[in-house]
Write a protein that holds these residues in place. Structure first.
Motif, PDB file in Angstrom:
ATOM      1  N   ASP A 156       0.848  -1.135   0.063  1.00 21.20           N
ATOM      2  CA  ASP A 156       0.034  -0.071   0.042  1.00 21.20           C
ATOM      3  C   ASP A 156       1.065   1.058  -0.287  1.00 21.20           C
ATOM      4  O   ASP A 156       1.734   1.471   0.854  1.00 21.20           O
ATOM      5  CB  ASP A 156      -0.697   0.058   1.371  1.00 21.20           C
ATOM      6  CG  ASP A 156      -1.913   0.873   1.188  1.00 21.20           C
ATOM      7  OD1 ASP A 156      -1.797   2.034   0.519  1.00 21.20           O
ATOM      8  OD2 ASP A 156      -2.893   0.581   1.880  1.00 21.20           O
ATOM      9  N   SER A 157       0.695   2.218  -1.006  1.00 20.31           N
ATOM     10  CA  SER A 157       1.243   3.423  -0.867  1.00 20.31           C
ATOM     11  C   SER A 157       0.180   4.519  -1.009  1.00 20.31           C
ATOM     12  O   SER A 157       0.609   5.689  -1.511  1.00 20.31           O
ATOM     13  CB  SER A 157       2.140   3.576  -2.078  1.00 20.31           C
ATOM     14  OG  SER A 157       1.365   3.349  -3.315  1.00 20.31           O
ATOM     15  N   VAL A 158      -1.103   4.345  -0.756  1.00 21.76           N
ATOM     16  CA  VAL A 158      -2.067   5.442  -0.940  1.00 21.76           C
ATOM     17  C   VAL A 158      -1.707   6.435   0.003  1.00 21.76           C
ATOM     18  O   VAL A 158      -2.197   7.727  -0.303  1.00 21.76           O
ATOM     19  CB  VAL A 158      -3.329   4.564  -0.549  1.00 21.76           C
ATOM     20  CG1 VAL A 158      -4.416   5.750  -0.492  1.00 21.76           C
ATOM     21  CG2 VAL A 158      -3.985   3.639  -1.504  1.00 21.76           C
ATOM     22  N   PHE A 159      -1.317   6.126   1.193  1.00 18.69           N
ATOM     23  CA  PHE A 159      -1.252   7.133   2.402  1.00 18.69           C
ATOM     24  C   PHE A 159       0.021   8.243   2.340  1.00 18.69           C
ATOM     25  O   PHE A 159       1.322   7.456   1.967  1.00 18.69           O
ATOM     26  CB  PHE A 159      -1.194   6.473   3.686  1.00 18.69           C
ATOM     27  CG  PHE A 159      -1.111   7.220   4.882  1.00 18.69           C
ATOM     28  CD1 PHE A 159      -2.113   8.194   5.485  1.00 18.69           C
ATOM     29  CD2 PHE A 159      -0.025   7.846   5.722  1.00 18.69           C
ATOM     30  CE1 PHE A 159      -1.931   8.981   6.562  1.00 18.69           C
ATOM     31  CE2 PHE A 159       0.018   8.484   6.831  1.00 18.69           C
ATOM     32  CZ  PHE A 159      -0.851   8.937   7.082  1.00 18.69           C
ATOM     33  N   TRP A 160      -0.256   9.488   2.246  1.00 17.31           N
ATOM     34  CA  TRP A 160       0.878  10.259   2.182  1.00 17.31           C
ATOM     35  C   TRP A 160       0.850  11.228   3.190  1.00 17.31           C
ATOM     36  O   TRP A 160      -0.116  11.346   3.882  1.00 17.31           O
ATOM     37  CB  TRP A 160       0.666  11.296   1.093  1.00 17.31           C
ATOM     38  CG  TRP A 160       1.121  10.828  -0.256  1.00 17.31           C
ATOM     39  CD1 TRP A 160       0.473   9.604  -0.986  1.00 17.31           C
ATOM     40  CD2 TRP A 160       1.996  11.323  -1.452  1.00 17.31           C
ATOM     41  NE1 TRP A 160       1.040   9.453  -2.366  1.00 17.31           N
ATOM     42  CE2 TRP A 160       1.779  10.515  -2.674  1.00 17.31           C
ATOM     43  CE3 TRP A 160       2.484  12.496  -1.378  1.00 17.31           C
ATOM     44  CZ2 TRP A 160       2.465  10.753  -3.830  1.00 17.31           C
ATOM     45  CZ3 TRP A 160       3.247  12.969  -2.644  1.00 17.31           C
ATOM     46  CH2 TRP A 160       3.070  11.841  -3.794  1.00 17.31           C
ATOM     47  N   LEU A 161       1.936  11.997   3.626  1.00 16.76           N
ATOM     48  CA  LEU A 161       2.117  12.984   4.780  1.00 16.76           C
ATOM     49  C   LEU A 161       3.126  14.024   4.499  1.00 16.76           C
ATOM     50  O   LEU A 161       3.793  13.622   3.840  1.00 16.76           O
ATOM     51  CB  LEU A 161       1.896  12.282   6.044  1.00 16.76           C
ATOM     52  CG  LEU A 161       3.346  11.265   6.385  1.00 16.76           C
ATOM     53  CD1 LEU A 161       4.647  11.939   6.655  1.00 16.76           C
ATOM     54  CD2 LEU A 161       2.895  10.463   7.704  1.00 16.76           C
ATOM     55  N   SER A 203       1.072  11.032  14.303  1.00 20.20           N
ATOM     56  CA  SER A 203       0.276  11.866  14.716  1.00 20.20           C
ATOM     57  C   SER A 203      -0.887  12.380  13.789  1.00 20.20           C
ATOM     58  O   SER A 203      -0.659  12.875  12.743  1.00 20.20           O
ATOM     59  CB  SER A 203       1.074  13.436  15.239  1.00 20.20           C
ATOM     60  OG  SER A 203       0.151  14.273  15.660  1.00 20.20           O
ATOM     61  N   HIS A 204      -2.038  12.504  14.002  1.00 16.94           N
ATOM     62  CA  HIS A 204      -3.251  12.533  13.393  1.00 16.94           C
ATOM     63  C   HIS A 204      -3.180  14.023  13.106  1.00 16.94           C
ATOM     64  O   HIS A 204      -4.202  14.623  12.379  1.00 16.94           O
ATOM     65  CB  HIS A 204      -4.330  12.113  13.919  1.00 16.94           C
ATOM     66  CG  HIS A 204      -5.082  12.720  15.357  1.00 16.94           C
ATOM     67  ND1 HIS A 204      -4.313  12.852  16.181  1.00 16.94           N
ATOM     68  CD2 HIS A 204      -6.154  12.840  15.518  1.00 16.94           C
ATOM     69  CE1 HIS A 204      -4.873  13.685  17.129  1.00 16.94           C
ATOM     70  NE2 HIS A 204      -6.159  13.570  16.754  1.00 16.94           N
ATOM     71  N   MET A 205      -2.576  14.948  14.009  1.00 13.73           N
ATOM     72  CA  MET A 205      -2.684  16.361  13.564  1.00 13.73           C
ATOM     73  C   MET A 205      -2.107  16.962  12.439  1.00 13.73           C
ATOM     74  O   MET A 205      -2.166  17.905  12.005  1.00 13.73           O
ATOM     75  CB  MET A 205      -2.063  17.175  14.602  1.00 13.73           C
ATOM     76  CG  MET A 205      -2.834  16.968  16.151  1.00 13.73           C
ATOM     77  SD  MET A 205      -2.311  18.058  17.313  1.00 13.73           S
ATOM     78  CE  MET A 205      -0.768  17.278  17.898  1.00 13.73           C
ATOM     79  N   GLY A 206      -0.931  15.914  11.767  1.00 10.32           N
ATOM     80  CA  GLY A 206      -0.093  16.444  10.551  1.00 10.32           C
ATOM     81  C   GLY A 206      -0.999  16.352   9.332  1.00 10.32           C
ATOM     82  O   GLY A 206      -2.276  15.566   9.361  1.00 10.32           O
ATOM     83  N   LEU A 207      -0.715  17.242   8.392  1.00 12.99           N
ATOM     84  CA  LEU A 207      -1.440  17.197   7.202  1.00 12.99           C
ATOM     85  C   LEU A 207      -0.997  15.636   6.353  1.00 12.99           C
ATOM     86  O   LEU A 207       0.323  15.020   6.497  1.00 12.99           O
ATOM     87  CB  LEU A 207      -0.535  18.034   6.169  1.00 12.99           C
ATOM     88  CG  LEU A 207      -1.147  19.542   6.587  1.00 12.99           C
ATOM     89  CD1 LEU A 207      -0.109  20.328   5.882  1.00 12.99           C
ATOM     90  CD2 LEU A 207      -2.423  19.817   5.888  1.00 12.99           C
ATOM     91  N   HIS A 208      -1.955  15.030   6.077  1.00 17.85           N
ATOM     92  CA  HIS A 208      -2.118  13.671   5.372  1.00 17.85           C
ATOM     93  C   HIS A 208      -3.088  13.469   4.303  1.00 17.85           C
ATOM     94  O   HIS A 208      -4.094  14.533   4.363  1.00 17.85           O
ATOM     95  CB  HIS A 208      -1.967  12.516   6.401  1.00 17.85           C
ATOM     96  CG  HIS A 208      -3.235  12.305   7.297  1.00 17.85           C
ATOM     97  ND1 HIS A 208      -3.451  13.244   8.415  1.00 17.85           N
ATOM     98  CD2 HIS A 208      -4.273  11.722   7.006  1.00 17.85           C
ATOM     99  CE1 HIS A 208      -4.408  13.001   8.909  1.00 17.85           C
ATOM    100  NE2 HIS A 208      -5.122  12.220   8.320  1.00 17.85           N
ATOM    101  N   TRP A 209      -2.932  12.437   3.492  1.00 12.77           N
ATOM    102  CA  TRP A 209      -3.864  12.470   2.241  1.00 12.77           C
ATOM    103  C   TRP A 209      -3.890  11.118   1.891  1.00 12.77           C
ATOM    104  O   TRP A 209      -2.866  10.448   2.011  1.00 12.77           O
ATOM    105  CB  TRP A 209      -2.914  13.368   1.121  1.00 12.77           C
ATOM    106  CG  TRP A 209      -3.655  13.348  -0.151  1.00 12.77           C
ATOM    107  CD1 TRP A 209      -4.913  13.743  -0.526  1.00 12.77           C
ATOM    108  CD2 TRP A 209      -2.722  13.185  -1.382  1.00 12.77           C
ATOM    109  NE1 TRP A 209      -5.102  13.784  -1.768  1.00 12.77           N
ATOM    110  CE2 TRP A 209      -3.816  13.433  -2.429  1.00 12.77           C
ATOM    111  CE3 TRP A 209      -1.725  13.038  -1.754  1.00 12.77           C
ATOM    112  CZ2 TRP A 209      -3.397  13.385  -3.907  1.00 12.77           C
ATOM    113  CZ3 TRP A 209      -1.369  12.840  -3.072  1.00 12.77           C
ATOM    114  CH2 TRP A 209      -2.129  13.262  -4.083  1.00 12.77           C
ATOM    115  N   GLY A 210      -5.057  10.733   1.382  1.00 18.14           N
ATOM    116  CA  GLY A 210      -5.274   9.497   0.455  1.00 18.14           C
ATOM    117  C   GLY A 210      -5.268   9.602  -0.799  1.00 18.14           C
ATOM    118  O   GLY A 210      -6.026  10.249  -1.340  1.00 18.14           O
ATOM    119  N   SER A 211      -4.225   9.312  -1.446  1.00 18.23           N
ATOM    120  CA  SER A 211      -3.822   9.754  -2.581  1.00 18.23           C
ATOM    121  C   SER A 211      -4.487   9.189  -3.749  1.00 18.23           C
ATOM    122  O   SER A 211      -4.654   9.607  -4.827  1.00 18.23           O
ATOM    123  CB  SER A 211      -2.401   9.423  -2.909  1.00 18.23           C
ATOM    124  OG  SER A 211      -2.081   8.332  -2.937  1.00 18.23           O
TER     125      SER A 211
END
Length: 406
Positions: A156-161, A203-211
């Motif tokens: 899986d490489s969907v998650f970005w941050l 940390s869920h406070m960081g900017l992240h993305w389901g790409s």
């Protein structure tokens, strides 16, 4: 599995290999797939008039299965994995707490049709929790009280941050990106490339993305853990489960969840006593309770803001008009989730309507100061992106000032 808590503070995330023991991967895949099939039956049964056959399974960009709603004795290994040394144990190490507990157990799945990218975001709402920089500095100075995980069962490489973004507000460039190009790669963002069984704790406070929510097979375990007894009061302090589901678990696992619930009840008793101290203008009793809830001496005002939000929820639930609403409407009235609402309602039962209103009034000055900051910094409260602009805690308003304004 040993980890360095400082790495999470430094970067906002840690990638760990083989979080799922290799000899358990295939068995867990089978059990999780059984949960998916059980949930699909539920979604089909619950689909709304006019909705496509399959309900959520066919309409959602990221169908999400909550383990506690579909687990049974044959699939209990899925929950036992959430109690593993590589998940719960690592989380406790990172939070440097005497106790850690599971808050959330879910499985994120691929959609049946391509939905493309989601939008960049932070898993927080400063207007509903506490100003952003307050929460961030509390995390940096006192350590995390909550951590979140993604653990894919297939590559899986969907998650970005964006590394290190958890401990600062959005830059002007990031703010514009969120407003104008939220579904495109963000400068500074990186993909988290995970092989089957690896994990990222962050940390869920960081900017992240389901790409990219494509039809490629995706089964990613999504977990949350909170601390009990750590130096900070957790941003996420509730459970998205109740004890009833544990009847399906082996005795050892069931006992662990009973212990988690006992820890939560003990915390609720401390908050109850702290609220009564506030109502009675008992400064010593209040400060004693606050020190138990937030042992770290710095950034205790953040915990007080969290408590103010809880006091508001209690006051709302004690309102006679709200009490007459349906469960769904009551959940909406306090912006809760269907899986944690019972904890708020149970806690509200500890207070009379009169006491709840009196306690809330003690928070009125703090509330007014935060509302003034929202009015100044958030031009549109309906916009998730704009709500991130509430960054500053009330100026020149510390614990002693809160007490003096009772």
């Amino acid at each position: 599995m040993k980890v360095d808590p400082q790495q999470l503070i430094d970067d906002g995330y840690i990638v760990l290999r083989q979080v799922v023991p290799p000899d358990q991967l295939e068995e867990l895949r089978t059990s999780f797939e059984t949960l998916v099939e059980k949930q699909r039956v539920v979604w089909e049964r619950e689909r709304k008039p006019g909705e496509k056959p399959g309900g959520v399974w066919t309409t959602s960009g990221q169908p999400r299965v909550f383990l506690d709603e579909v687990v049974d004795a044959a699939t209990a290994n899925t929950v036992e994995f959430c109690l593993h040394e590589n998940t719960l144990g690592v989380s406790q190490q990172l939070m440097r707490a005497p106790h850690a507990a599971i808050t959330l157990m879910a499985l994120m799945c691929n959609p049946v049709q391509d939905h493309g990218p989601a939008s960049w975001h932070r898993d927080i709402d400063p207007t509903g929790q506490a100003p952003l920089k307050g929460m961030q500095m509390d995390y940096v100075k006192n350590g995390p009280g909550y951590v979140q995980w993604n653990i894919p069962l297939y590559d899986d490489s969907v998650f970005w941050l964006v590394p290190k973004s958890y401990c600062r507000p959005n830059t002007p460039e990031e703010h514009q990106h969120l407003l104008t190009r939220p579904q495109e790669p963000m400068p500074g963002g990186i993909p988290i490339e995970l092989s089957a069984g690896d994990g990222v704790v962050y940390s869920h406070m960081g900017l992240h993305w389901g790409s990219n929510y494509s039809t490629q097979l995706r089964r990613t375990v999504h977990l949350g853990y909170r601390a009990f007894g750590g130096d900070s009061y957790p941003i996420v302090d509730h459970f998205y489960w109740n004890l009833e589901f544990t009847q399906h678990l082996p005795t050892e696992a069931r006992t662990r969840f009973e212990h988690f619930f006992q820890l939560h009840q003990q915390q609720s008793a401390v908050i109850e006593a702290t609220f009564h101290a506030i109502r009675n203008k008992d400064a010593d009793g209040f400060q004693d309770g606050l020190a138990k809830l937030h042992p770290g001496e710095e950034e205790r005002m953040v915990a007080i803001v969290f408590l103010s939000k809880l006091a508001d929820k209690v006051r709302t639930l004690k309102d006679p008009k709200v009490k007459k609403l349906s469960v769904e409407e009551r959940i909406g009235a306090i912006s809760a989730h269907r899986l944690n609402f019972h904890l708020y309602e149970d806690f509200a039962d500890r207070f009379s309507a009169e006491a709840a209103e009196s306690i809330w009034q003690r928070f009125s000055t703090l509330y007014e100061k935060i509302e003034a900051e929202i009015a100044r910094s958030v031009p549109d409260r309906t916009s998730r992106v704009m709500r991130y602009q509430l960054t500053d805690m009330p100026a020149n308003f510390e614990v002693k000032d809160f007490i003096q304004n009772w």
